[in-house]
Design a protein around this motif. Sequence first.
Motif, PDB file in Angstrom:
ATOM      1  N   ILE A 189       0.892  -1.085   0.142  1.00 45.83           N
ATOM      2  CA  ILE A 189      -0.010  -0.014  -0.082  1.00 45.83           C
ATOM      3  C   ILE A 189       0.883   1.079  -0.051  1.00 45.83           C
ATOM      4  O   ILE A 189       0.695   2.116  -0.632  1.00 45.83           O
ATOM      5  N   GLY A 190       1.774   1.176   0.842  1.00 45.41           N
ATOM      6  CA  GLY A 190       2.750   2.373   0.998  1.00 45.41           C
ATOM      7  C   GLY A 190       3.480   2.641  -0.156  1.00 45.41           C
ATOM      8  O   GLY A 190       3.834   3.982  -0.547  1.00 45.41           O
ATOM      9  N   THR A 191       3.963   1.925  -0.861  1.00 45.28           N
ATOM     10  CA  THR A 191       4.550   2.316  -2.360  1.00 45.28           C
ATOM     11  C   THR A 191       3.722   2.815  -3.367  1.00 45.28           C
ATOM     12  O   THR A 191       4.311   3.024  -4.421  1.00 45.28           O
ATOM     13  N   GLY A 192       2.452   2.526  -3.139  1.00 42.05           N
ATOM     14  CA  GLY A 192       1.758   2.912  -4.334  1.00 42.05           C
ATOM     15  C   GLY A 192       1.418   1.761  -5.197  1.00 42.05           C
ATOM     16  O   GLY A 192       0.635   1.836  -6.359  1.00 42.05           O
ATOM     17  N   GLY A 193       2.241   0.796  -5.049  1.00 43.27           N
ATOM     18  CA  GLY A 193       1.673  -0.553  -6.009  1.00 43.27           C
ATOM     19  C   GLY A 193       0.253  -0.705  -6.075  1.00 43.27           C
ATOM     20  O   GLY A 193      -0.092  -1.214  -7.311  1.00 43.27           O
ATOM     21  N   HIS A 194      -0.271  -0.988  -5.010  1.00 43.02           N
ATOM     22  CA  HIS A 194      -1.836  -1.381  -4.861  1.00 43.02           C
ATOM     23  C   HIS A 194      -2.646  -0.636  -5.751  1.00 43.02           C
ATOM     24  O   HIS A 194      -3.550  -0.735  -6.507  1.00 43.02           O
ATOM     25  N   ALA A 195      -2.659   0.695  -5.410  1.00 41.55           N
ATOM     26  CA  ALA A 195      -3.091   1.717  -6.035  1.00 41.55           C
ATOM     27  C   ALA A 195      -3.107   1.886  -7.700  1.00 41.55           C
ATOM     28  O   ALA A 195      -3.764   1.996  -8.419  1.00 41.55           O
ATOM     29  N   GLY A 196      -1.520   1.813  -8.090  1.00 43.23           N
ATOM     30  CA  GLY A 196      -1.458   1.640  -9.470  1.00 43.23           C
ATOM     31  C   GLY A 196      -2.016   0.475 -10.214  1.00 43.23           C
ATOM     32  O   GLY A 196      -2.680   0.541 -11.197  1.00 43.23           O
ATOM     33  N   GLY A 197      -1.989  -0.769  -9.320  1.00 46.46           N
ATOM     34  CA  GLY A 197      -2.539  -1.808 -10.072  1.00 46.46           C
ATOM     35  C   GLY A 197      -4.143  -1.726 -10.153  1.00 46.46           C
ATOM     36  O   GLY A 197      -4.776  -2.256 -11.015  1.00 46.46           O
ATOM     37  N   LEU A 198      -4.883  -1.221  -9.176  1.00 46.53           N
ATOM     38  CA  LEU A 198      -6.090  -0.889  -9.225  1.00 46.53           C
ATOM     39  C   LEU A 198      -6.558   0.120 -10.319  1.00 46.53           C
ATOM     40  O   LEU A 198      -7.594  -0.114 -10.994  1.00 46.53           O
ATOM     41  N   ARG A 199      -5.883   1.111 -10.454  1.00 47.90           N
ATOM     42  CA  ARG A 199      -6.175   2.032 -11.689  1.00 47.90           C
ATOM     43  C   ARG A 199      -6.027   1.585 -12.933  1.00 47.90           C
ATOM     44  O   ARG A 199      -6.627   1.474 -13.926  1.00 47.90           O
ATOM     45  N   ARG A 200      -4.983   0.606 -13.036  1.00 50.33           N
ATOM     46  CA  ARG A 200      -4.688  -0.283 -14.384  1.00 50.33           C
ATOM     47  C   ARG A 200      -5.889  -1.207 -14.578  1.00 50.33           C
ATOM     48  O   ARG A 200      -6.452  -1.211 -15.819  1.00 50.33           O
ATOM     49  N   LEU A 201      -6.388  -1.986 -13.500  1.00 49.15           N
ATOM     50  CA  LEU A 201      -7.315  -2.613 -13.832  1.00 49.15           C
ATOM     51  C   LEU A 201      -8.475  -2.111 -14.207  1.00 49.15           C
ATOM     52  O   LEU A 201      -9.660  -2.540 -14.942  1.00 49.15           O
ATOM     53  N   LEU A 202      -9.018  -0.896 -13.417  1.00 51.50           N
ATOM     54  CA  LEU A 202     -10.174   0.060 -13.663  1.00 51.50           C
ATOM     55  C   LEU A 202     -10.097   0.334 -15.156  1.00 51.50           C
ATOM     56  O   LEU A 202     -11.217   0.451 -15.907  1.00 51.50           O
ATOM     57  N   SER A 203      -8.963   1.134 -15.629  1.00 50.39           N
ATOM     58  CA  SER A 203      -8.848   1.288 -16.971  1.00 50.39           C
ATOM     59  C   SER A 203      -8.915   0.226 -17.907  1.00 50.39           C
ATOM     60  O   SER A 203      -9.590   0.435 -19.076  1.00 50.39           O
ATOM     61  N   ALA A 204      -8.711  -1.004 -17.843  1.00 49.11           N
ATOM     62  CA  ALA A 204      -8.626  -2.282 -18.640  1.00 49.11           C
ATOM     63  C   ALA A 204     -10.212  -2.352 -18.571  1.00 49.11           C
ATOM     64  O   ALA A 204     -10.511  -2.809 -19.790  1.00 49.11           O
ATOM     65  N   VAL A 205     -11.063  -2.513 -17.659  1.00 49.53           N
ATOM     66  CA  VAL A 205     -12.432  -2.784 -17.582  1.00 49.53           C
ATOM     67  C   VAL A 205     -12.940  -1.559 -18.374  1.00 49.53           C
ATOM     68  O   VAL A 205     -13.989  -1.743 -19.418  1.00 49.53           O
ATOM     69  N   ARG A 206     -12.632  -0.362 -18.364  1.00 50.49           N
ATOM     70  CA  ARG A 206     -13.212   0.618 -19.197  1.00 50.49           C
ATOM     71  C   ARG A 206     -13.248   0.537 -20.487  1.00 50.49           C
ATOM     72  O   ARG A 206     -14.025   0.691 -21.371  1.00 50.49           O
ATOM     73  N   ARG A 207     -11.686   0.331 -21.063  1.00 54.13           N
ATOM     74  CA  ARG A 207     -11.588   0.120 -22.346  1.00 54.13           C
ATOM     75  C   ARG A 207     -12.318  -1.079 -22.876  1.00 54.13           C
ATOM     76  O   ARG A 207     -12.968  -0.905 -24.036  1.00 54.13           O
ATOM     77  N   ARG A 208     -12.441  -2.072 -22.211  1.00 56.63           N
ATOM     78  CA  ARG A 208     -12.964  -3.404 -22.604  1.00 56.63           C
ATOM     79  C   ARG A 208     -14.580  -3.043 -22.706  1.00 56.63           C
ATOM     80  O   ARG A 208     -14.901  -3.535 -23.704  1.00 56.63           O
ATOM     81  N   SER A 209     -15.049  -2.317 -21.996  1.00 58.86           N
ATOM     82  CA  SER A 209     -16.649  -2.162 -21.932  1.00 58.86           C
ATOM     83  C   SER A 209     -16.926  -1.249 -22.962  1.00 58.86           C
ATOM     84  O   SER A 209     -18.073  -1.398 -23.543  1.00 58.86           O
ATOM     85  N   GLU A 210     -16.032  -0.031 -23.252  1.00 56.14           N
ATOM     86  CA  GLU A 210     -16.354   0.832 -24.215  1.00 56.14           C
ATOM     87  C   GLU A 210     -16.134   0.110 -25.598  1.00 56.14           C
ATOM     88  O   GLU A 210     -16.516   0.874 -26.621  1.00 56.14           O
TER      89      GLU A 210
END
Length: 165
Positions: free
Chosen positions: A128-149
């Motif tokens: 969490i502290g390194t931002g790895g979790h946040a970056g991974g979730l942002r990439r996952l949400l972006s992938a869902v957005r691209r696939r949905s659209e």
Amino acid sequence: MEIASLPFVDEHVTVVAAEADDVWRALGEVVERSFSGSRAAGYARLVGSADRTASGPRPLAEGSAFPGFRVAAALPGQELVLEGRHRFSTYALVFRLDHAGPGRTMLRAETRAVFPGLAGGVYRRLVIGTGGHAGGLRRLLSAVRRRSEQTGPETGAPDSGSQQE
């Protein structure tokens, strides 16, 4: 596991230019692909995850599992609740889909987790502290957005980024 009792970690949000059914379908595909590969399985073994292999019904439904997670609830077009545990943490990842206007869906990913003991605290700092979790979730949400659209209207809804509390 009582998910509501787990401490809040963060929430990430994106608005998708697609109907909830398209977002739900893409969410299932992206989550499955993201967490079912050999890297995920190796990591699940390394940290001692309770769930280390893919099993259960497909598409994802209550009782489905993949490395690191088990589906605790699946309400199509509304909510997907993943839970897991390993030697450093007990955690949940809750995806919620909300109507955001005609042909638009807000997709939220909320993380809740507890990191017991000294080893849990170190793990939290690393993930969490390194931002790895946040970056991974942002990439996952972006992938869902691209696939949905790809299957929904092509209006190019921008990512609203992440919101952390």
